[in-house]
Design a protein around this motif. Structure first.
Motif, PDB file in Angstrom:
ATOM      1  N   GLN A   1       0.838  -1.201   0.000  1.00 27.16           N
ATOM      2  CA  GLN A   1       0.000   0.000   0.000  1.00 27.16           C
ATOM      3  C   GLN A   1       0.874   1.253   0.000  1.00 27.16           C
ATOM      4  OE1 GLN A   1      -3.144   0.178   2.943  1.00 27.16           O
ATOM      5  NE2 GLN A   1      -3.558  -2.020   2.774  1.00 27.16           N
ATOM      6  N   LEU A   2       1.932   1.251   0.806  1.00 23.77           N
ATOM      7  CA  LEU A   2       2.831   2.396   0.872  1.00 23.77           C
ATOM      8  C   LEU A   2       3.607   2.581  -0.429  1.00 23.77           C
ATOM      9  CD1 LEU A   2       4.123   1.835   4.516  1.00 23.77           C
ATOM     10  CD2 LEU A   2       2.614   3.677   3.727  1.00 23.77           C
ATOM     11  N   VAL A   3       3.883   1.477  -1.116  1.00 27.81           N
ATOM     12  CA  VAL A   3       4.496   1.575  -2.442  1.00 27.81           C
ATOM     13  C   VAL A   3       3.548   2.301  -3.394  1.00 27.81           C
ATOM     14  CG1 VAL A   3       5.251   0.247  -4.465  1.00 27.81           C
ATOM     15  CG2 VAL A   3       5.984  -0.450  -2.169  1.00 27.81           C
ATOM     16  N   GLY A   4       2.265   1.927  -3.343  1.00 25.33           N
ATOM     17  CA  GLY A   4       1.271   2.571  -4.196  1.00 25.33           C
ATOM     18  C   GLY A   4       1.102   4.051  -3.900  1.00 25.33           C
ATOM     19  N   GLU A   5       1.403   4.450  -2.664  1.00 26.74           N
ATOM     20  CA  GLU A   5       1.299   5.858  -2.262  1.00 26.74           C
ATOM     21  C   GLU A   5       2.593   6.634  -2.501  1.00 26.74           C
ATOM     22  OE1 GLU A   5       0.106   5.612   1.806  1.00 26.74           O
ATOM     23  OE2 GLU A   5      -1.720   4.478   1.338  1.00 26.74           O
ATOM     24  N   GLY A   6       3.610   5.943  -3.022  1.00 24.46           N
ATOM     25  CA  GLY A   6       4.872   6.603  -3.302  1.00 24.46           C
ATOM     26  C   GLY A   6       5.743   6.856  -2.095  1.00 24.46           C
ATOM     27  N   LYS A   7       5.408   6.253  -0.951  1.00 22.47           N
ATOM     28  CA  LYS A   7       6.182   6.466   0.271  1.00 22.47           C
ATOM     29  C   LYS A   7       7.340   5.479   0.411  1.00 22.47           C
ATOM     30  CE  LYS A   7       2.162   8.344   2.697  1.00 22.47           C
ATOM     31  NZ  LYS A   7       1.193   8.154   3.808  1.00 22.47           N
ATOM     32  N   VAL A   8       7.250   4.373  -0.301  1.00 20.88           N
ATOM     33  CA  VAL A   8       8.271   3.335  -0.313  1.00 20.88           C
ATOM     34  C   VAL A   8       8.405   2.856  -1.752  1.00 20.88           C
ATOM     35  CG1 VAL A   8       8.911   1.031   0.531  1.00 20.88           C
ATOM     36  CG2 VAL A   8       7.690   2.605   2.040  1.00 20.88           C
ATOM     37  N   THR A   9       9.587   2.405  -2.156  1.00 20.66           N
ATOM     38  CA  THR A   9       9.720   1.749  -3.461  1.00 20.66           C
ATOM     39  C   THR A   9      10.252   0.348  -3.249  1.00 20.66           C
ATOM     40  OG1 THR A   9      12.023   2.248  -4.045  1.00 20.66           O
ATOM     41  CG2 THR A   9      10.382   4.008  -4.404  1.00 20.66           C
ATOM     42  N   LEU A  10       9.937  -0.538  -4.162  1.00 16.87           N
ATOM     43  CA  LEU A  10      10.399  -1.918  -4.061  1.00 16.87           C
ATOM     44  C   LEU A  10      11.911  -2.015  -4.198  1.00 16.87           C
ATOM     45  CD1 LEU A  10       7.622  -3.720  -6.130  1.00 16.87           C
ATOM     46  CD2 LEU A  10       7.933  -3.770  -3.646  1.00 16.87           C
TER      47      LEU A  10
ATOM     48  N   GLY B   1       8.007  -4.697   8.913  1.00 15.59           N
ATOM     49  CA  GLY B   1       7.095  -4.076   9.869  1.00 15.59           C
ATOM     50  C   GLY B   1       7.605  -2.726  10.330  1.00 15.59           C
ATOM     51  N   ARG B   2       8.910  -2.641  10.528  1.00 18.30           N
ATOM     52  CA  ARG B   2       9.488  -1.359  10.928  1.00 18.30           C
ATOM     53  C   ARG B   2       9.404  -0.334   9.804  1.00 18.30           C
ATOM     54  NH1 ARG B   2       9.521   2.250  14.235  1.00 18.30           N
ATOM     55  NH2 ARG B   2      11.455   3.266  14.851  1.00 18.30           N
ATOM     56  N   VAL B   3       9.557  -0.789   8.561  1.00 20.86           N
ATOM     57  CA  VAL B   3       9.399   0.111   7.409  1.00 20.86           C
ATOM     58  C   VAL B   3       7.985   0.683   7.378  1.00 20.86           C
ATOM     59  CG1 VAL B   3       9.331   0.242   4.884  1.00 20.86           C
ATOM     60  CG2 VAL B   3      11.198  -0.976   6.019  1.00 20.86           C
ATOM     61  N   VAL B   4       6.997  -0.156   7.643  1.00 19.06           N
ATOM     62  CA  VAL B   4       5.608   0.316   7.691  1.00 19.06           C
ATOM     63  C   VAL B   4       5.476   1.443   8.710  1.00 19.06           C
ATOM     64  CG1 VAL B   4       3.241  -0.307   8.325  1.00 19.06           C
ATOM     65  CG2 VAL B   4       4.594  -1.849   6.887  1.00 19.06           C
TER      66      VAL B   4
ATOM     67  N   ALA C   1      -1.318  -1.459 -10.543  1.00 21.40           N
ATOM     68  CA  ALA C   1       0.054  -1.627 -11.020  1.00 21.40           C
ATOM     69  C   ALA C   1       0.931  -2.294  -9.963  1.00 21.40           C
ATOM     70  CB  ALA C   1       0.637  -0.271 -11.404  1.00 21.40           C
ATOM     71  N   VAL C   2       0.685  -1.976  -8.704  1.00 14.45           N
ATOM     72  CA  VAL C   2       1.451  -2.591  -7.620  1.00 14.45           C
ATOM     73  C   VAL C   2       1.101  -4.064  -7.494  1.00 14.45           C
ATOM     74  CG1 VAL C   2       1.876  -2.575  -5.122  1.00 14.45           C
ATOM     75  CG2 VAL C   2       1.678  -0.414  -6.376  1.00 14.45           C
TER      76      VAL C   2
END
Length: 405
Positions: A110-119, A198-201, A297-298
């Motif tokens: 979800q955070l990837v989809g929001e642009g806050k994290v990338t794979l 989990g910590r990344v979240v 897309a994610v």
């Protein structure tokens, strides 16, 4: 596949189930057909599979749910508490162990989809002190190709399982283990990797993991009894006890003294600390397998090129299994699996068949584990040509010998 592996005090395994006979006064079974019953012959097959699963494993309680266009089958067999002999009920809460990983991964995506994290972020961007952290990506943590050690087997962590761990204690202890492979070169199950996620979240989303799970997954989906505990074991009435202390073997019946229910969840945290119910996991398995909470897309990226894997100890049986970005897949069914002292489970959903199948056992370890049990149930309804890569007899063969790292 959503598993927590290892032993605690010689018998605390990260998959769990219970043991008893499927028949008798304490082995009664209750089932409901829901709207749209299966035909009598198919229902009899499913009942026979449940009976065989329980008789072989000698697990006190077995919960099974199947919801499909062909009909519904929900079964609660055995007892929920060996001390009181209270019957198991299908509405009871239980520990889902490493099925927690599917939730943690979904939050990351979800955070990837929001642009806050990338794979392609390296974990060193978010957490310092991780072995090879400047080379390990979020993608590799999600699909277990980071090369990091399992982590849960840390003596420091194991010494605290009965009393509890802080997140800082978990990540510090698990970081001390040397990697098992260079990043991206090998599939190797890592509970440590999911605690890092989990910590990344928390860092990227600005909420503690338990709150993020409620606000981003449980409430939107209407999951009423699914949570990551912030203290204790997280279970509330009605719940089923789980058995996995002592020296209970895969085909050995436990006793009341083997009750592992009270073990707290904190040392499992993002990789295996959650609790849920059969009905909640039915809803979650569909949302997970269809990418309901993710950007299209994610989800497309998460399901691209899943990796074939084999668990140590032949836990998943001889069939074909693959790992995507936070889920397991077999024969077009997508979901998770989990095992911790007292409880073993799997919840899978097929988007093409619009079918959810769940198996919960209240003893750990088991000779027939929930993943191949799920495959046997699916083949009883849809035939053997599903793509599981095994026969019904192979799925129900007692092949698992006990916990392996």
């Amino acid at each position: 596949m959503g598993r927590c592996k290892g032993r605690l005090l010689g018998a605390l395994v990260l998959f769990s189930v219970l043991a008893l006979s499927a028949c008798g006064s304490n082995g009664a079974s209750t089932k409901s057909s829901g709207s749209g019953s299966l035909d009598a012959a198919t229902e009899a097959k499913l009942e026979d599979i449940v009976r065989r699963f329980q008789d072989t494993n000698r697990t006190p309680g077995v919960l099974v749910g199947m919801w499909s266009p062909k009909g519904t089958f929900v079964s609660a067999t055995g007892v929920a508490d060996l001390a009181t002999e209270a019957p198991l009920r299908s509405d009871m809460q239980f520990k889902i162990a490493s099925q927690t990983k599917t939730f943690t991964a979904n939050l990351v995506l979800q955070l990837v989809g929001e642009g806050k994290v990338t794979l392609d972020d390296h974990i060193s961007k978010w957490v310092k002190g991780v072995p090879n952290g400047d080379r390990i990506t979020i993608r590799q943590l999600l699909n277990h190709t980071s090369g990091l050690a399992d982590g849960f087997t840390s003596p420091t962590v194991q010494s605290k399982v009965q009393t509890g761990c802080t997140v800082a204690e978990l990540l510090t202890a698990e970081a001390k283990f040397p990697p098992v492979a260079p990043p991206g070169t090998k599939w190797s199950y890592s509970n440590y990797g999911y605690n890092l996620l989990g910590r990344v979240v928390e860092l990227a989303g600005g909420q503690d993991l338990s709150t993020a799970l409620q606000q981003r997954i449980a409430r939107p989906l209407g999951l009423r009894r699914t949570l990551l505990p912030t203290s204790g074991n997280g279970l509330s009435e009605p719940f089923t006890h789980g058995y996995g202390l002592g020296d209970v073997g895969p085909s050995q019946a436990p006793t009341a003294s083997d009750d592992a229910t009270d073990l707290p969840a904190s040392c499992l945290w993002a990789h295996g600390g959650m609790v849920s119910t059969l009905s909640d996991m039915r809803v979650w398995s569909r949302a997970l397998a269809t990418g309901e909470l993710l950007e299209p897309a994610v989800w497309a990226e998460a399901t691209r090129n899943p990796i074939p894997f084999t668990f140590a100890g032949n836990y998943n049986g001889p069939g074909k299994w693959r790992y995507g970005l936070g889920f397991v897949e077999s024969g077009g069914f997508i979901g998770g699996e989990g095992s911790f002292a007292g409880y073993e489970s799997t919840a899978m959903y097929s988007p093409t068949r619009r079918t959810a199948i769940e198996v919960v056992s209240t003893k750990n370890p088991n000779a027939i584990t929930p993943p191949p049990m799920f495959q046997a149930l699916a083949m009883a309804v849809y035939g053997t040509d599903i793509g599981f890569g095994l026969t019904p007899e192979q799925a129900l063969a007692p092949t698992f010998k006990g916990a392996a790292g």
